[in-house]
Write an enzyme that holds these catalytic residues in place. Structure first.
Site, PDB file in Angstrom:
ATOM      1  N   ILE A  25      -2.327  11.742 -17.454  1.00  0.00           N
ATOM      2  CA  ILE A  25      -3.519  12.338 -16.968  1.00  0.00           C
ATOM      3  C   ILE A  25      -3.174  13.605 -16.086  1.00  0.00           C
ATOM      4  O   ILE A  25      -3.909  14.571 -15.973  1.00  0.00           O
ATOM      5  CB  ILE A  25      -4.484  11.457 -16.292  1.00  0.00           C
ATOM      6  CG1 ILE A  25      -4.931  10.234 -17.306  1.00  0.00           C
ATOM      7  CG2 ILE A  25      -5.776  12.027 -15.772  1.00  0.00           C
ATOM      8  CD1 ILE A  25      -5.473  10.773 -18.585  1.00  0.00           C
ATOM      9  N   ARG A  48      -5.663   0.214 -17.974  1.00  0.00           N
ATOM     10  CA  ARG A  48      -5.056   0.171 -16.566  1.00  0.00           C
ATOM     11  C   ARG A  48      -4.877   1.675 -16.205  1.00  0.00           C
ATOM     12  O   ARG A  48      -4.083   2.470 -16.738  1.00  0.00           O
ATOM     13  CB  ARG A  48      -4.042  -0.535 -16.548  1.00  0.00           C
ATOM     14  CG  ARG A  48      -3.897  -2.011 -17.123  1.00  0.00           C
ATOM     15  CD  ARG A  48      -4.923  -2.922 -16.279  1.00  0.00           C
ATOM     16  NE  ARG A  48      -4.671  -4.257 -16.669  1.00  0.00           N
ATOM     17  CZ  ARG A  48      -5.907  -4.992 -16.989  1.00  0.00           C
ATOM     18  NH1 ARG A  48      -7.071  -4.469 -16.930  1.00  0.00           N
ATOM     19  NH2 ARG A  48      -5.875  -6.375 -17.097  1.00  0.00           N
ATOM     20  N   GLU A  49      -5.535   1.962 -14.977  1.00  0.00           N
ATOM     21  CA  GLU A  49      -5.331   3.460 -14.189  1.00  0.00           C
ATOM     22  C   GLU A  49      -4.087   2.954 -13.507  1.00  0.00           C
ATOM     23  O   GLU A  49      -4.114   2.095 -12.594  1.00  0.00           O
ATOM     24  CB  GLU A  49      -6.486   3.717 -13.524  1.00  0.00           C
ATOM     25  CG  GLU A  49      -7.563   4.132 -14.479  1.00  0.00           C
ATOM     26  CD  GLU A  49      -8.951   4.389 -13.889  1.00  0.00           C
ATOM     27  OE1 GLU A  49      -8.890   4.495 -12.615  1.00  0.00           O
ATOM     28  OE2 GLU A  49      -9.785   4.535 -14.505  1.00  0.00           O
ATOM     29  N   ARG A  74      -5.077  12.510   8.423  1.00  0.00           N
ATOM     30  CA  ARG A  74      -5.077  11.956   7.075  1.00  0.00           C
ATOM     31  C   ARG A  74      -6.412  12.415   6.245  1.00  0.00           C
ATOM     32  O   ARG A  74      -7.444  12.007   6.656  1.00  0.00           O
ATOM     33  CB  ARG A  74      -4.781  10.579   7.000  1.00  0.00           C
ATOM     34  CG  ARG A  74      -3.594  10.066   7.610  1.00  0.00           C
ATOM     35  CD  ARG A  74      -2.375  10.681   6.810  1.00  0.00           C
ATOM     36  NE  ARG A  74      -1.149  10.084   7.360  1.00  0.00           N
ATOM     37  CZ  ARG A  74       0.154  10.664   6.599  1.00  0.00           C
ATOM     38  NH1 ARG A  74      -0.152  11.651   5.875  1.00  0.00           N
ATOM     39  NH2 ARG A  74       1.176   9.757   7.002  1.00  0.00           N
ATOM     40  N   ALA A  86       7.173   8.086   8.812  1.00  0.00           N
ATOM     41  CA  ALA A  86       7.329   7.691   7.427  1.00  0.00           C
ATOM     42  C   ALA A  86       7.368   8.746   6.576  1.00  0.00           C
ATOM     43  O   ALA A  86       7.005   9.959   6.913  1.00  0.00           O
ATOM     44  CB  ALA A  86       6.223   6.780   7.057  1.00  0.00           C
ATOM     45  N   GLU A 102      13.577  10.886   8.184  1.00  0.00           N
ATOM     46  CA  GLU A 102      11.987  11.071   8.659  1.00  0.00           C
ATOM     47  C   GLU A 102      11.859  10.721   9.911  1.00  0.00           C
ATOM     48  O   GLU A 102      11.207  11.287  10.732  1.00  0.00           O
ATOM     49  CB  GLU A 102      11.291   9.988   7.721  1.00  0.00           C
ATOM     50  CG  GLU A 102      10.679  10.508   6.380  1.00  0.00           C
ATOM     51  CD  GLU A 102      10.040  11.716   6.004  1.00  0.00           C
ATOM     52  OE1 GLU A 102       9.310  12.001   6.980  1.00  0.00           O
ATOM     53  OE2 GLU A 102      10.262  12.403   5.199  1.00  0.00           O
ATOM     54  N   GLU A 106       9.889  13.745  12.192  1.00  0.00           N
ATOM     55  CA  GLU A 106       8.591  13.347  12.740  1.00  0.00           C
ATOM     56  C   GLU A 106       8.989  13.306  14.090  1.00  0.00           C
ATOM     57  O   GLU A 106       7.875  13.524  15.098  1.00  0.00           O
ATOM     58  CB  GLU A 106       8.016  12.343  12.218  1.00  0.00           C
ATOM     59  CG  GLU A 106       7.658  12.698  10.582  1.00  0.00           C
ATOM     60  CD  GLU A 106       6.682  11.703  10.027  1.00  0.00           C
ATOM     61  OE1 GLU A 106       6.515  10.572  10.690  1.00  0.00           O
ATOM     62  OE2 GLU A 106       6.560  11.659   8.960  1.00  0.00           O
ATOM     63  N   GLU A 129       3.805   2.285  -5.984  1.00  0.00           N
ATOM     64  CA  GLU A 129       4.683   2.744  -4.676  1.00  0.00           C
ATOM     65  C   GLU A 129       5.254   1.582  -3.785  1.00  0.00           C
ATOM     66  O   GLU A 129       4.556   0.652  -3.773  1.00  0.00           O
ATOM     67  CB  GLU A 129       3.578   3.478  -3.654  1.00  0.00           C
ATOM     68  CG  GLU A 129       4.149   3.847  -2.361  1.00  0.00           C
ATOM     69  CD  GLU A 129       3.376   4.432  -1.296  1.00  0.00           C
ATOM     70  OE1 GLU A 129       3.862   5.349  -0.501  1.00  0.00           O
ATOM     71  OE2 GLU A 129       2.128   3.991  -1.246  1.00  0.00           O
ATOM     72  N   GLU A 148       6.966  22.005   7.102  1.00  0.00           N
ATOM     73  CA  GLU A 148       6.039  23.194   7.222  1.00  0.00           C
ATOM     74  C   GLU A 148       4.460  22.993   7.124  1.00  0.00           C
ATOM     75  O   GLU A 148       3.708  23.531   8.002  1.00  0.00           O
ATOM     76  CB  GLU A 148       6.409  24.066   5.952  1.00  0.00           C
ATOM     77  CG  GLU A 148       5.817  25.695   6.123  1.00  0.00           C
ATOM     78  CD  GLU A 148       6.259  26.592   5.110  1.00  0.00           C
ATOM     79  OE1 GLU A 148       5.459  26.590   4.112  1.00  0.00           O
ATOM     80  OE2 GLU A 148       7.537  26.837   4.965  1.00  0.00           O
TER      81      GLU A 148
END
Length: 194
Positions: A25, A48-49, A74, A86, A102, A106, A129, A148
């Protein structure tokens, strides 16, 4: 990740779903979305999505009995959130190397050693994930180099301050909650574990 625990019974009938078709999709920079048509164990079909994500790393870093966090806006939440450092894995990137990257990007900190605490799925009902949570040891201060489009503020909180941030809702994401509670358990037992 373990497929089964020794003390748990196997289901009396298979629970697996058979994928009949997949429709892509959306393909984005961070995630993709697909719709799968599946055959259920009883023979019926359903959709199932599924969100596909390359995976991510997170780092629990403690310096002088303070957890190192970043404050970052966020967009999905519509507010700032205090989080452990993270970020997502690049294609083919080793998770430990990504965790080192990371941490530096950060916070500016480098570490002498990383220890894998646990790898976990964030939302297995609709996403694949996996976050690899590391503990950083032997920290050395340096200069941060955020991406950036990444604007973060570095904070260092005591255990009491971190627990207060949780109670106030300033820390509410799973990886950071897991990290704070692993740190608390470490203070009680002398070991890092989840």
């Amino acid at each position: 990740m373990k497929e089964s625990l020794p003390h748990m019974k196997k289901p009396s009938k298979p629970l697996e779903e058979e994928t009949l078709s997949t429709e892509s999709i959306f393909q984005g920079k961070v995630v993709s979305l697909q719709i799968d048509k599946v055959r259920l164990p009883d023979g019926k079909t359903a959709t199932r999505e599924i969100i596909r994500h390359p995976g991510a790393v997170a780092v629990l870093a403690i310096k002088e009995d303070r957890i190192i966090l970043v404050d970052q806006y966020r967009q999905p939440m519509g507010r700032c959130e205090l989080e452990i450092p993270a970020g997502k894995l690049e294609p083919g990137e080793d998770p430990m190397e990504a965790a080192k990257r990371e941490l530096v990007e950060e916070t500016g900190y480098t570490c002498g050693r990383l220890e894998l605490l646990h790898s976990f799925y964030t939302s297995p009902g609709f996403a694949d994930e996996v976050i690899h949570l590391y503990v950083a040891h032997d920290l050395q201060e340096g200069d941060a180099a955020p991406d950036e489009d990444e604007f973060v503020e570095l904070l260092e909180l005591t255990m009491e301050e971190a627990l207060e941030a949780i109670s106030q809702g300033r820390i509410s994401d799973a990886k950071t909650l897991m990290a704070v509670y692993a740190w608390k358990l470490n203070k009680l037992t002398g070991e890092f574990r989840v």
